[in-house]
Design a protein around this motif. Structure first.
Motif, PDB file in Angstrom:
ATOM      1  N   GLU A   8       0.824  -1.207   0.000  1.00 46.82           N
ATOM      2  CA  GLU A   8       0.000   0.000   0.000  1.00 46.82           C
ATOM      3  C   GLU A   8       0.859   1.258   0.000  1.00 46.82           C
ATOM      4  O   GLU A   8       0.571   2.229  -0.704  1.00 46.82           O
ATOM      5  N   LEU A   9       1.943   1.222   0.770  1.00 50.28           N
ATOM      6  CA  LEU A   9       2.826   2.385   0.834  1.00 50.28           C
ATOM      7  C   LEU A   9       3.524   2.606  -0.507  1.00 50.28           C
ATOM      8  O   LEU A   9       3.626   3.739  -0.986  1.00 50.28           O
ATOM      9  N   LEU A  10       4.008   1.540  -1.131  1.00 51.00           N
ATOM     10  CA  LEU A  10       4.667   1.663  -2.435  1.00 51.00           C
ATOM     11  C   LEU A  10       3.698   2.210  -3.481  1.00 51.00           C
ATOM     12  O   LEU A  10       4.062   3.074  -4.294  1.00 51.00           O
ATOM     13  N   GLU A  11       2.480   1.719  -3.468  1.00 53.29           N
ATOM     14  CA  GLU A  11       1.481   2.205  -4.422  1.00 53.29           C
ATOM     15  C   GLU A  11       1.200   3.690  -4.213  1.00 53.29           C
ATOM     16  O   GLU A  11       1.067   4.458  -5.178  1.00 53.29           O
ATOM     17  N   ALA A  12       1.119   4.104  -2.942  1.00 53.32           N
ATOM     18  CA  ALA A  12       0.883   5.515  -2.642  1.00 53.32           C
ATOM     19  C   ALA A  12       2.052   6.386  -3.101  1.00 53.32           C
ATOM     20  O   ALA A  12       1.856   7.517  -3.566  1.00 53.32           O
ATOM     21  N   MET A  13       3.269   5.867  -2.987  1.00 54.97           N
ATOM     22  CA  MET A  13       4.435   6.621  -3.451  1.00 54.97           C
ATOM     23  C   MET A  13       4.456   6.706  -4.972  1.00 54.97           C
ATOM     24  O   MET A  13       4.800   7.738  -5.548  1.00 54.97           O
ATOM     25  N   LYS A  14       4.054   5.622  -5.641  1.00 57.17           N
ATOM     26  CA  LYS A  14       4.092   5.596  -7.103  1.00 57.17           C
ATOM     27  C   LYS A  14       3.023   6.479  -7.727  1.00 57.17           C
ATOM     28  O   LYS A  14       3.256   7.118  -8.756  1.00 57.17           O
ATOM     29  N   ASN A  15       1.833   6.511  -7.112  1.00 60.24           N
ATOM     30  CA  ASN A  15       0.756   7.290  -7.717  1.00 60.24           C
ATOM     31  C   ASN A  15       0.620   8.700  -7.156  1.00 60.24           C
ATOM     32  O   ASN A  15      -0.328   9.422  -7.483  1.00 60.24           O
ATOM     33  N   GLY A  16       1.573   9.083  -6.294  1.00 57.06           N
ATOM     34  CA  GLY A  16       1.588  10.455  -5.785  1.00 57.06           C
ATOM     35  C   GLY A  16       0.647  10.730  -4.639  1.00 57.06           C
ATOM     36  O   GLY A  16       0.480  11.890  -4.241  1.00 57.06           O
ATOM     37  N   LYS A  17       0.039   9.677  -4.066  1.00 59.49           N
ATOM     38  CA  LYS A  17      -0.886   9.899  -2.958  1.00 59.49           C
ATOM     39  C   LYS A  17      -0.194   9.996  -1.604  1.00 59.49           C
ATOM     40  O   LYS A  17      -0.813  10.389  -0.620  1.00 59.49           O
TER      41      LYS A  17
END
Length: 354
Positions: A283-292
Motif C-alpha cells: 500500500e505504501l509503495l502504491e501511494a508513493m508511485k501514484n503520488g498519494k
C-alpha cells in the motif's frame, strides 16, 4: 522520599550550546537506587557522575535484563524549567519492567526522583530554542549468579545530557531505508518494551543503511515481513491522500511512543482523520508511485518530529513531497516544540513545571 545528595567537588563546564549534538556530554551528577527482593527499593541517592562497578556475573551482562526511558527538561524564555508528560514515561518504564521481570517503581516516587534530580542539575538545561537536557532513566538486573530467573537484585539510575538536534540534518528531511532482511521484534516479543535488546538487534541493519547514505531504517513486521512498524528510533506516520496513517499498536511489537500519542491527539484536535491500522509495504509503495503519499515523518522524544524526504526499498528510491517539510509535519513540530519550550499554550496539560 529520602534521597541522599552528595554534590560533586569538581563541577564541569557547560559546552557551547551550538556544539552539543546528542548524548555527547553529561551533567555533574547521577541518580542511583538499589532493589532487593523482599526489601524493595532502598538507598536512593544522587552522587557525582562517574563509573559504576558490577559483579562479572551480573544478570544484565549475561541475559540483557535492562530497560530505559528518554525524556527532556526544557527551559522557557522566562528561564523556568519544565518536563513534557513525565508520568507517561514513568508508566511506560513500569510496563517495560513488567515485561523484562524487573521491579516496578511507585509512580509518585519516580516523579519525585525526577524532580529532585532535575532541580539539582538545572544549570545543565540549555537556553537556546531546540536544545534541552535529555534525561535517561534506566534499570538493570545485577544478581551475582549465572542462573536464569526473575531478577532479585536491581539498580535504577538516571543520567542527564545537554543536547541539541538528534539528527545532523535537524528538522530538514532525512533519508530512510526500508529494511527487508533483518527484523526488529515479533508479536509476543519485547517490541512494546523499551529494552536494550531491541536496539542492539537493529544495529546491523542501521549500519547497512548508513553505508548507503540513509539515516535509519524503517522496519517491517517480523512475521509476514509485510506491514510497516516503526523507524529505528522513532514511530512513523504517513499522510496518504489526506488521511494520517500510523501503524497500530495491537501486535505488541511496536513501542507505544509518547510523542506518537501526542501527535495523534494534536492531529485529531486539528480535525485530521488519523487511522491507527495495518499499513502494508504494498500500500505504501502504491501511494508513493501514484503520488498519494503526501508526507511522511518520524516522531520520538529525541528528534520530536523528523520529516522523511526519501524512502528506499529494494534499491529503488522514492522522493516524498519534493524533499520538503510538509505542512502537517511543520505544524506538528511547531505545536509540540512550542508547548515543550513554553512558546505555545499548553491546553492539553502536558507540561510539568518544576
Amino acid at each position: 522520599m529520602d534521597i541522599k545528595i552528595v554534590k560533586t567537588t569538581e563541577p564541569k563546564t557547560m559546552p557551547k550550546e551550538s556544539e552539543l549534538g546528542f548524548g555527547q556530554y553529561f551533567s555533574d551528577h547521577m541518580f542511583v537506587m538499589d532493589y532487593e527482593a523482599g526489601k524493595g527499593w532502598f538507598n536512593a541517592r544522587i552522587v557525582p557522575f562517574g563509573n559504576i562497578s558490577l559483579h562479572p556475573a551480573s544478570t544484565v551482562l549475561h541475559y540483557g535484563a535492562e530497560i530505559f526511558e528518554g525524556l527532556k527538561a526544557y527551559r522557557t524564555e522566562e528561564g523556568n524549567v519544565q518536563l513534557f508528560r513525565p508520568m507517561e514515561n514513568i508508566r511506560r518504564l513500569n510496563r517495560s519492567a513488567e515485561r523484562m521481570c524487573l521491579p516496578v517503581i511507585n509512580e509518585d516516587d519516580a516523579l519525585e526522583i525526577l524532580e529532585t534530580f532535575v532541580r539539582l542539575e538545572e544549570k545543565w538545561v540549555p537556553k537556546s530554542f531546540g536544545t534541552s537536557l535529555y534525561l535517561r532513566p534506566y534499570m538493570f538486573g545485577n544478581d551475582e549468579t549465572l542462573g536464569v530467573h526473575t531478577v532479585h537484585r536491581a539498580t535504577y539510575m538516571i543520567i542527564a545530557s545537554p543536547s541539541g538536534s538528534y539528527y545532523k540534518e535537524g528538522i530538514n528531511p532525512v533519508k530512510i531505508m526500508i529494511e527487508n532482511e533483518d527484523v526488529r521484534t515479533v508479536r509476543g516479543g519485547t517490541g512494546y518494551a523499551k529494552c536494550g535488546g531491541n536496539y542492539a538487534a537493529s544495529t546491523r541493519a542501521g549500519e547497512r543503511a548508513n553505508k548507503k547514505g540513509y539515516s535509519q531504517v524503517l522496519w517491517l513486521d517480523g512475521v509476514e515481513r509485510k506491514y510497516i512498524e516503526e523507524v529505528g528510533a522513532m514511530n512513523v506516520m504517513f499522510k496518504i491522500d489526506g488521511e494520517i496513517v500510523t501503524p497500530e499498536l495491537n501486535s505488541g511489537s511496536i513501542l507505544p511512543g509518547i510523542t506518537r500519542k501526542s501527535c495523534i491527539e494534536v492531529l485529531r484536535d486539528l480535525g485530521y482523520k488519523v487511522s491507527e491500522r495495518l499499513l502494508s509495504i504494498d500500500e505504501l509503495l502504491e501511494a508513493m508511485k501514484n503520488g498519494k503519499l503526501e508526507e511522511a515523518w518520524g516522531c520520538g522524544t529525541a528528534a520530536v518530529v523528523s520529516p522523511i524526504g526519501r524512502l528506499m526499498y529494494d534499491d529503488v528510491e522514492y522522493v516524498i513531497n519534493d524533499e520538503k517539510i510538509g505542512e502537517v509535519t511543520q505544524k506538528l513540530y511547531d505545536i509540540l516544540t512550542g508547548i515543550q519550550w513554553g512558546k505555545v499554550e499548553d491546553k492539553y496539560n502536558w507540561v510539568h513545571k518544576l
